[in-house]
Design an enzyme around this catalytic site. Structure first.
Site, PDB file in Angstrom:
ATOM      1  N   CYS A 154      36.482 -36.347  17.682  1.00  0.00           N
ATOM      2  CA  CYS A 154      37.407 -35.204  17.725  1.00  0.00           C
ATOM      3  C   CYS A 154      36.828 -33.905  17.168  1.00  0.00           C
ATOM      4  O   CYS A 154      36.932 -32.856  17.799  1.00  0.00           O
ATOM      5  CB  CYS A 154      38.671 -35.520  16.931  1.00  0.00           C
ATOM      6  N   LYS A 172      33.619 -32.560  18.974  1.00  0.00           N
ATOM      7  CA  LYS A 172      34.090 -32.269  20.346  1.00  0.00           C
ATOM      8  C   LYS A 172      34.888 -30.966  20.368  1.00  0.00           C
ATOM      9  O   LYS A 172      34.665 -30.101  21.204  1.00  0.00           O
ATOM     10  CB  LYS A 172      34.917 -33.462  20.836  1.00  0.00           C
ATOM     11  N   GLU A 183      37.050 -34.195  29.238  1.00  0.00           N
ATOM     12  CA  GLU A 183      36.794 -33.170  28.209  1.00  0.00           C
ATOM     13  C   GLU A 183      35.330 -32.712  28.266  1.00  0.00           C
ATOM     14  O   GLU A 183      35.045 -31.516  28.258  1.00  0.00           O
ATOM     15  CB  GLU A 183      37.126 -33.711  26.823  1.00  0.00           C
ATOM     16  N   HIS A 222      59.796 -14.353  23.493  1.00  0.00           N
ATOM     17  CA  HIS A 222      59.290 -13.594  24.621  1.00  0.00           C
ATOM     18  C   HIS A 222      58.326 -12.510  24.158  1.00  0.00           C
ATOM     19  O   HIS A 222      58.553 -11.899  23.122  1.00  0.00           O
ATOM     20  CB  HIS A 222      60.483 -12.936  25.332  1.00  0.00           C
TER      21      HIS A 222
HETATM   22  P1  NDP Z   1      39.699 -43.909  28.803  1.00  0.00           P
HETATM   23  O1  NDP Z   1      40.220 -45.270  28.770  1.00  0.00           O
HETATM   24  O2  NDP Z   1      40.583 -42.742  28.575  1.00  0.00           O
HETATM   25  O3  NDP Z   1      38.958 -43.648  30.190  1.00  0.00           O
HETATM   26  C1  NDP Z   1      37.983 -44.512  30.660  1.00  0.00           C
HETATM   27  C2  NDP Z   1      37.611 -44.070  32.059  1.00  0.00           C
HETATM   28  O4  NDP Z   1      36.499 -44.807  32.517  1.00  0.00           O
HETATM   29  C3  NDP Z   1      38.727 -44.278  33.052  1.00  0.00           C
HETATM   30  O5  NDP Z   1      38.706 -43.191  33.932  1.00  0.00           O
HETATM   31  C4  NDP Z   1      38.334 -45.581  33.718  1.00  0.00           C
HETATM   32  O6  NDP Z   1      38.787 -45.689  35.036  1.00  0.00           O
HETATM   33  C5  NDP Z   1      36.831 -45.466  33.729  1.00  0.00           C
HETATM   34  N1  NDP Z   1      36.167 -46.760  33.745  1.00  0.00           N
HETATM   35  C6  NDP Z   1      36.432 -47.834  32.963  1.00  0.00           C
HETATM   36  N2  NDP Z   1      35.618 -48.854  33.262  1.00  0.00           N
HETATM   37  C7  NDP Z   1      34.829 -48.436  34.262  1.00  0.00           C
HETATM   38  C8  NDP Z   1      33.811 -49.040  35.024  1.00  0.00           C
HETATM   39  N3  NDP Z   1      33.411 -50.301  34.791  1.00  0.00           N
HETATM   40  N4  NDP Z   1      33.206 -48.309  35.977  1.00  0.00           N
HETATM   41  C9  NDP Z   1      33.590 -47.039  36.211  1.00  0.00           C
HETATM   42  N5  NDP Z   1      34.567 -46.411  35.549  1.00  0.00           N
HETATM   43  C10 NDP Z   1      35.177 -47.098  34.573  1.00  0.00           C
HETATM   44  O7  NDP Z   1      38.487 -43.940  27.761  1.00  0.00           O
HETATM   45  P2  NDP Z   1      37.648 -42.790  27.075  1.00  0.00           P
HETATM   46  O8  NDP Z   1      36.316 -43.422  26.850  1.00  0.00           O
HETATM   47  O9  NDP Z   1      37.722 -41.512  27.810  1.00  0.00           O
HETATM   48  O10 NDP Z   1      38.397 -42.601  25.699  1.00  0.00           O
HETATM   49  C11 NDP Z   1      38.673 -43.718  24.864  1.00  0.00           C
HETATM   50  C12 NDP Z   1      39.946 -43.483  24.087  1.00  0.00           C
HETATM   51  O11 NDP Z   1      39.698 -42.551  23.062  1.00  0.00           O
HETATM   52  C13 NDP Z   1      41.083 -42.866  24.908  1.00  0.00           C
HETATM   53  O12 NDP Z   1      41.845 -43.822  25.556  1.00  0.00           O
HETATM   54  C14 NDP Z   1      41.857 -42.130  23.871  1.00  0.00           C
HETATM   55  O13 NDP Z   1      42.808 -43.004  23.341  1.00  0.00           O
HETATM   56  C15 NDP Z   1      40.826 -41.750  22.836  1.00  0.00           C
HETATM   57  N6  NDP Z   1      40.464 -40.322  22.944  1.00  0.00           N
HETATM   58  C16 NDP Z   1      41.407 -39.378  22.721  1.00  0.00           C
HETATM   59  C17 NDP Z   1      41.097 -38.034  22.808  1.00  0.00           C
HETATM   60  C18 NDP Z   1      42.152 -37.017  22.563  1.00  0.00           C
HETATM   61  O14 NDP Z   1      43.189 -37.343  21.990  1.00  0.00           O
HETATM   62  N7  NDP Z   1      41.955 -35.774  22.996  1.00  0.00           N
HETATM   63  C19 NDP Z   1      39.755 -37.586  23.144  1.00  0.00           C
HETATM   64  C20 NDP Z   1      38.852 -38.664  23.385  1.00  0.00           C
HETATM   65  C21 NDP Z   1      39.203 -39.973  23.291  1.00  0.00           C
HETATM   66  P3  NDP Z   1      40.258 -46.231  35.411  1.00  0.00           P
HETATM   67  O15 NDP Z   1      41.200 -45.097  35.140  1.00  0.00           O
HETATM   68  O16 NDP Z   1      40.148 -46.546  36.858  1.00  0.00           O
HETATM   69  O17 NDP Z   1      40.500 -47.420  34.551  1.00  0.00           O
END
Ligand code: NDP
Length: 452
Positions: A48, A51, A182, A435
């Site tokens: 966080c 980033k 992001e 406003h």
């Molecule tokens: P996410 O779960 O948000 O996203 C993972 C992404 O990778 C999805 O688009 C998923 O696709 C894709 N994916 C998963 N497995 C594969 C695969 N084998 N091949 C190709 N694509 C794949 O995870 P992040 O890593 O982005 O973030 C992890 C967690 O960290 C988040 O869930 C969140 O809770 C937290 N976080 C929060 C933030 C914030 O509050 N601003 C910022 C960063 C992280 P599909 O959708 O099809 O499953």
């Protein structure tokens, strides 16, 4: 039996640090904490915080452009990554020291070592030292997961971005979640040529469809080449960089490939399963509402439990654990109506149900406004803002709020208070607008755009 500690915490991230501090300073417990890397954990060291600083850095080029449109005589210079990196490193050192200071002042003993669990009341450190503890808290977080594809060793994850010596010229971001979207925006803002592959039909799965579409369109308009329905088949090092063969039949070349395809809990190698601590399919530590595992003296909080993987949630879980075990106040962490923001450009702030989830549950009204905000409209930009409320037809309660706008993260925090309090659409309506602002639209939407 006399224990060395009342509580031994494994992991110095958001959840572990909060639990250790409260147990010691407010619960009067003797607390030890082991951290194998840098104090502060993912959020502070490689998540966080760095980033968000990169988000700020990446926002300046468009501000300079807008400033010109407003009459300022300014010119766009280049971005010096090494200057930013130096300041970032210094800031992380400052924050890490602040975390250490807070824990030490609270009376917690810090062990700079990896710890494993030997039995229900004993931990062993990588230094060889062993300590007994009445309670053990697992707060080891999660780590990036990279799927097995040929050439996967060429990929990097968000952990490595903060270590770059120089900014790559062309980056492929793989994934469509928080981190992928992001970083696609951040790097694009910093002048990197960004391509994003996402295997599904639209990025940011799980968020409100209209909001996802709005973010994706804005990202494309600002220059991110998003390819949905596209995944990596293989990667290969070539003279010009990394050659990526994709499922869309194209080969493209990049200087770096950043995988952000989810995260997996850091539960392996801790000795947990042998003790009878249950792990789920993804390796998450299975806990009850009080964060207690199947072994009564062992608890777990934060991403390692894979409940709602957000820093403020881990902090609440750590706090609730300390209240329950060391302050005699049984407390569960509340996982309902937790707001979050995706720091894309524009940001997406969201709380409660998406339109799609809400209409599965009950009859709803949808209020939605999309408009060009004053500040960027004046500067000649096409940027649009989205404000959306999902309302229960029966109770009139606002079930969800979704905002795509500059600073949507700040806005959704405030809207979340009202929604958490159970505000109805009529409560929003009788709130007088501020406003001129973007968020005044939240209290001026009179007619539903649809009922479902
Ligand atoms: P996410 O779960 O948000 O996203 C993972 C992404 O990778 C999805 O688009 C998923 O696709 C894709 N994916 C998963 N497995 C594969 C695969 N084998 N091949 C190709 N694509 C794949 O995870 P992040 O890593 O982005 O973030 C992890 C967690 O960290 C988040 O869930 C969140 O809770 C937290 N976080 C929060 C933030 C914030 O509050 N601003 C910022 C960063 C992280 P599909 O959708 O099809 O499953």
């Amino acid at each position: 039996m006399a224990f060395d500690y009342d509580l031994f915490v494994i992991g110095g991230g958001s959840g572990g640090v909060r639990a250790a501090r409260i147990a010691s300073a407010e619960g009067g417990a003797k607390v030890g904490l082991a951290e194998e890397y840098r104090m502060g954990g993912t959020c502070v060291i490689r998540g966080c915080v760095p980033k968000k600083l990169m988000v700020f850095a990446s926002g300046y080029p468009s501000l300079v452009e807008d400033a010109r449109a407003y009459g300022w005589d300014v010119t766009q210079g280049g971005f010096d990554w090494t200057v930013f990196r130096g300041k970032l490193d210094a800031e992380l050192i400052r924050l890490e020291a602040a975390y250490r200071g807070t824990l030490t002042r609270a009376g917690v003993t810090i062990h700079d070592a990896r710890a494993v669990v030997v039995d229900a009341h004993t931990v062993e450190l990588s230094s060889g030292a062993r300590f007994t503890a009445k309670h053990i808290l697992i707060a080891t977080g999660a780590r990036p997961f990279v799927p097995e594809v040929p050439g996967a060793e060429l990929a990097i994850t968000s952990n490595e971005v903060f270590q770059w010596k120089a900014l790559p010229r062309r980056v492929l971001v793989v994934g469509g979640g928080y981190i992928a979207s992001e970083f696609a925006c951040i790097l694009n803002g910093l002048g990197v040529d960004v391509t994003q592959y996402y295997r599904g039909a639209q990025i940011l799965r799980g968020f409100d469809d209209e909001a996802r579409g709005h973010v994706a369109e804005a990202m494309r308009a600002s220059g991110v080449a998003i390819h949905c329905g596209t995944d990596v088949m293989a990667m290969e090092r070539v003279a010009d960089g990394i050659q990526v063969t994709a499922t869309d039949g194209h080969d493209r070349c990049f200087d770096a490939v950043l995988y952000a395809t989810g995260r997996v809990p850091n539960s392996g190698g801790l000795g947990l399963e042998a003790l009878g601590v249950k792990l789920g399919r993804q390796g998450q530590v299975v806990v009850d509402d009080y964060s207690q595992t199947a072994v009564p003296s062992i608890y777990a909080v934060g991403d390692v439990t894979d409940r709602l993987n957000l820093t403020p949630v881990a902090i609440r879980e750590g706090q609730a654990f300390a209240e329950t075990v060391f302050k005699g106040k049984p407390t569960t962490a509340d996982h309902e109506l937790v707001a979050s923001a995706v720091f894309t450009q524009p940001e997406l702030g969201s709380v409660g149900l998406s339109e799609e989830a809400a209409r599965e549950a009950e009859p709803i009204e949808v209020y939605c406004a999309s408009f060009r905000p004053m500040q960027t409209l004046f500067a000649g930009r096409e940027d649009r803002v989205l404000m959306k409320l999902i309302v229960s037809q029966a109770s009139r309660k606002v079930l969800g709020c979704h905002i795509v706008a500059p600073n949507a993260g700040e806005m959704i925090q405030l809207a979340a208070i009202a929604i958490k309090m159970g505000a109805t659409k009529e409560d929003f309506d009788r709130t007088v607008a501020v406003h001129p602002t973007m968020s005044e639209e939240l209290v001026t939407m009179k007619t539903p755009v649809r009922k479902a």
